[in-house]
Motif scaffolding. Structure first.
Motif, PDB file in Angstrom:
ATOM      1  N   ALA A  75       0.832  -1.209   0.000  1.00  0.00           N
ATOM      2  CA  ALA A  75       0.000   0.000   0.000  1.00  0.00           C
ATOM      3  C   ALA A  75       0.862   1.254   0.000  1.00  0.00           C
ATOM      4  O   ALA A  75       0.560   2.232  -0.695  1.00  0.00           O
ATOM      5  N   ALA A  76       1.966   1.237   0.768  1.00  0.00           N
ATOM      6  CA  ALA A  76       2.860   2.392   0.814  1.00  0.00           C
ATOM      7  C   ALA A  76       3.575   2.584  -0.519  1.00  0.00           C
ATOM      8  O   ALA A  76       3.780   3.714  -0.969  1.00  0.00           O
ATOM      9  N   VAL A  77       3.951   1.482  -1.149  1.00  0.00           N
ATOM     10  CA  VAL A  77       4.607   1.568  -2.463  1.00  0.00           C
ATOM     11  C   VAL A  77       3.627   2.074  -3.510  1.00  0.00           C
ATOM     12  O   VAL A  77       3.948   2.965  -4.313  1.00  0.00           O
ATOM     13  N   ASP A  78       2.412   1.512  -3.518  1.00  0.00           N
ATOM     14  CA  ASP A  78       1.404   1.943  -4.491  1.00  0.00           C
ATOM     15  C   ASP A  78       1.046   3.417  -4.317  1.00  0.00           C
ATOM     16  O   ASP A  78       0.685   4.102  -5.287  1.00  0.00           O
ATOM     17  N   ALA A  79       1.118   3.900  -3.081  1.00  0.00           N
ATOM     18  CA  ALA A  79       0.809   5.310  -2.818  1.00  0.00           C
ATOM     19  C   ALA A  79       1.966   6.235  -3.192  1.00  0.00           C
ATOM     20  O   ALA A  79       1.816   7.459  -3.140  1.00  0.00           O
ATOM     21  N   GLY A  80       3.124   5.645  -3.547  1.00  0.00           N
ATOM     22  CA  GLY A  80       4.253   6.443  -3.994  1.00  0.00           C
ATOM     23  C   GLY A  80       5.166   6.942  -2.895  1.00  0.00           C
ATOM     24  O   GLY A  80       6.009   7.807  -3.136  1.00  0.00           O
ATOM     25  N   TYR A  81       5.026   6.399  -1.679  1.00  0.00           N
ATOM     26  CA  TYR A  81       5.896   6.850  -0.591  1.00  0.00           C
ATOM     27  C   TYR A  81       7.351   6.484  -0.877  1.00  0.00           C
ATOM     28  O   TYR A  81       8.265   7.263  -0.604  1.00  0.00           O
ATOM     29  N   VAL A  82       7.565   5.264  -1.384  1.00  0.00           N
ATOM     30  CA  VAL A  82       8.904   4.776  -1.715  1.00  0.00           C
ATOM     31  C   VAL A  82       8.793   3.933  -2.987  1.00  0.00           C
ATOM     32  O   VAL A  82       7.689   3.587  -3.436  1.00  0.00           O
ATOM     33  N   THR A  83       9.936   3.567  -3.562  1.00  0.00           N
ATOM     34  CA  THR A  83       9.932   2.736  -4.765  1.00  0.00           C
ATOM     35  C   THR A  83       9.686   1.278  -4.404  1.00  0.00           C
ATOM     36  O   THR A  83       9.770   0.885  -3.223  1.00  0.00           O
ATOM     37  N   ASN A  84       9.407   0.462  -5.411  1.00  0.00           N
ATOM     38  CA  ASN A  84       9.095  -0.947  -5.131  1.00  0.00           C
ATOM     39  C   ASN A  84      10.298  -1.755  -4.683  1.00  0.00           C
ATOM     40  O   ASN A  84      10.148  -2.919  -4.327  1.00  0.00           O
ATOM     41  N   ASP A  85      11.505  -1.176  -4.691  1.00  0.00           N
ATOM     42  CA  ASP A  85      12.670  -1.856  -4.112  1.00  0.00           C
ATOM     43  C   ASP A  85      12.470  -2.129  -2.629  1.00  0.00           C
ATOM     44  O   ASP A  85      13.097  -3.020  -2.054  1.00  0.00           O
ATOM     45  N   TYR A  86      11.600  -1.346  -1.995  1.00  0.00           N
ATOM     46  CA  TYR A  86      11.380  -1.450  -0.553  1.00  0.00           C
ATOM     47  C   TYR A  86      10.264  -2.429  -0.194  1.00  0.00           C
ATOM     48  O   TYR A  86      10.071  -2.731   0.975  1.00  0.00           O
ATOM     49  N   GLN A  87       9.522  -2.906  -1.182  1.00  0.00           N
ATOM     50  CA  GLN A  87       8.300  -3.651  -0.891  1.00  0.00           C
ATOM     51  C   GLN A  87       8.562  -5.023  -0.283  1.00  0.00           C
ATOM     52  O   GLN A  87       9.330  -5.815  -0.814  1.00  0.00           O
ATOM     53  N   VAL A  88       7.914  -5.285   0.834  1.00  0.00           N
ATOM     54  CA  VAL A  88       7.952  -6.591   1.508  1.00  0.00           C
ATOM     55  C   VAL A  88       6.587  -7.235   1.314  1.00  0.00           C
ATOM     56  O   VAL A  88       5.550  -6.617   1.558  1.00  0.00           O
ATOM     57  N   GLY A  89       6.577  -8.488   0.882  1.00  0.00           N
ATOM     58  CA  GLY A  89       5.296  -9.170   0.717  1.00  0.00           C
ATOM     59  C   GLY A  89       5.334 -10.218  -0.363  1.00  0.00           C
ATOM     60  O   GLY A  89       6.388 -10.496  -0.945  1.00  0.00           O
ATOM     61  N   GLN A  90       4.206 -10.759  -0.650  1.00  0.00           N
ATOM     62  CA  GLN A  90       4.097 -11.841  -1.625  1.00  0.00           C
ATOM     63  C   GLN A  90       4.601 -11.422  -2.992  1.00  0.00           C
ATOM     64  O   GLN A  90       5.212 -12.213  -3.711  1.00  0.00           O
ATOM     65  N   THR A  91       4.338 -10.181  -3.392  1.00  0.00           N
ATOM     66  CA  THR A  91       4.815  -9.684  -4.676  1.00  0.00           C
ATOM     67  C   THR A  91       6.034  -8.781  -4.531  1.00  0.00           C
ATOM     68  O   THR A  91       6.425  -8.100  -5.479  1.00  0.00           O
ATOM     69  N   GLY A  92       6.628  -8.783  -3.343  1.00  0.00           N
ATOM     70  CA  GLY A  92       7.846  -8.027  -3.106  1.00  0.00           C
ATOM     71  C   GLY A  92       8.944  -8.953  -2.620  1.00  0.00           C
ATOM     72  O   GLY A  92       9.110 -10.058  -3.119  1.00  0.00           O
ATOM     73  N   LYS A  93       9.674  -8.512  -1.619  1.00  0.00           N
ATOM     74  CA  LYS A  93      10.755  -9.319  -1.067  1.00  0.00           C
ATOM     75  C   LYS A  93      10.250 -10.135   0.123  1.00  0.00           C
ATOM     76  O   LYS A  93       9.436  -9.657   0.917  1.00  0.00           O
TER      77      LYS A  93
END
Length: 310
Positions: free
Chosen positions: A230-248
């Motif tokens: 949700a934070a990545v989709d909202a543009g707070y940070v890039t998807n390099d930071y994403q933790v989760g099933q579709t992230g890291k």
């Protein structure tokens, strides 16, 4: 037969996930080989040769392999594949690109993200965002698998050095060419390998708040920074930071979730963390169901106070 691990590296050193894959390979059989494919990467092969359990390192050093394009790496490995019963790669962007191409060339099924080796032909892997663990038995003569690194301890360096065998490098894959690579350089630990992770969610409200609230805490803890989808989709940070099933997928010693509600997608990427601390003003937030320690509070007050106390 022997087990082959496809090493992930940056041309200078092994990526830490390779050590976890070697541990999984050792559970499949005693004769583990590692292939290092790249250009000017003899130092990487030397590092792999010192890892406990590695019987041989295969070095394919050629210009066509310099950028580790998945098509070129798969083409290099397929020529060796008939000598191996298992071929393992990390369940990273690299491994997820190479393994399916290799499996297609060999006409075998790929087994994705194994988390346990039950026997040489039977493995466990998560399904439905980790809510179900499937036990998979493969009858294929060559088992091509990706390994969820967080499910296996990293293999340590030993006292012995395995022999390094030079392979003739392939010509690469003519229909694919490397154009450019944009990398993000951080002063903090790499997210996937960090021992402490501080993650922020939509509750932070903006990218400016993400930086001003989380960075002081992460700095005090020596932590990597992460984020919910949700934070990545909202543009707070890039998807390099994403933790989760579709992230890291991460499993640090300490995971601090700030303003994260705890959607299934996010929990799938961090619920194996050793200690989980959640800070959220909603006492009914799902994140508290997996947290070891929960603080129901306004994050804009609690996190600065916590950072100041450290």
């Amino acid at each position: 037969m022997s087990i082959l691990v496809i090493a992930e590296h940056d041309g200078a050193a092994l990526k830490p996930v390779t050590l976890n894959v070697i541990r999984a390979a050792c559970a499949c059989g005693p004769d583990v080989h590692v292939i290092v494919a790249g250009a000017d990467c003899a130092a990487v092969a030397g590092q792999a040769a010192k890892v406990t359990g590695v019987a041989k390192v295969l070095l394919a050093d050629g210009e066509a392999l310099r950028e580790s394009l998945p098509e070129s790496v798969a083409a290099q490995v397929v020529d060796l594949a008939r000598d191996y019963s298992h071929i393992l790669a990390p369940a990273s962007a690299f491994g997820k690109s190479v393994a399916p191409r290799l499996a297609a060339l060999l006409d075998v099924a790929q087994i994705s993200e194994i988390t346990k080796v039950v026997s040489p032909d039977t493995f466990e892997r998560p399904m439905y965002a980790g809510n179900v663990i499937a036990t998979v038995r493969s009858a294929d003569p060559i088992k091509v698998m990706t390994v969820r690194a967080t499910a296996f301890e990293a293999q340590a360096e030993g006292n012995a050095t395995a022999p390094i065998e030079a392979l003739p490098p392939g010509a690469g894959f003519g229909r694919t060419r490397f154009v450019s690579r944009a990398t993000t350089k951080l002063d903090r630990p790499e997210l996937a390998a960090a021992k402490i992770v501080v993650s922020g969610g939509r509750g932070l409200g903006s990218g400016e708040n993400y930086a001003s609230v989380l960075e002081p805490l992460a700095g005090k803890l020596g932590a990597a920074l992460g984020a919910s989808r949700a934070a990545v989709d909202a543009g707070y940070v890039t998807n390099d930071y994403q933790v989760g099933q579709t992230g890291k997928i991460v499993a640090p010693q300490l995971y601090v979730a700030v303003g994260i509600s705890g959607a299934i997608q996010h929990l799938a990427g961090m619920k194996d963390s050793k200690v989980i601390v959640a800070i959220n003003k909603d006492p009914e937030a799902p994140i508290f169901s997996v947290a070891d320690y929960g603080l129901v509070a306004d994050l804009f007050e609690a996190v600065p106070e916590l950072a100041a106390a450290l």
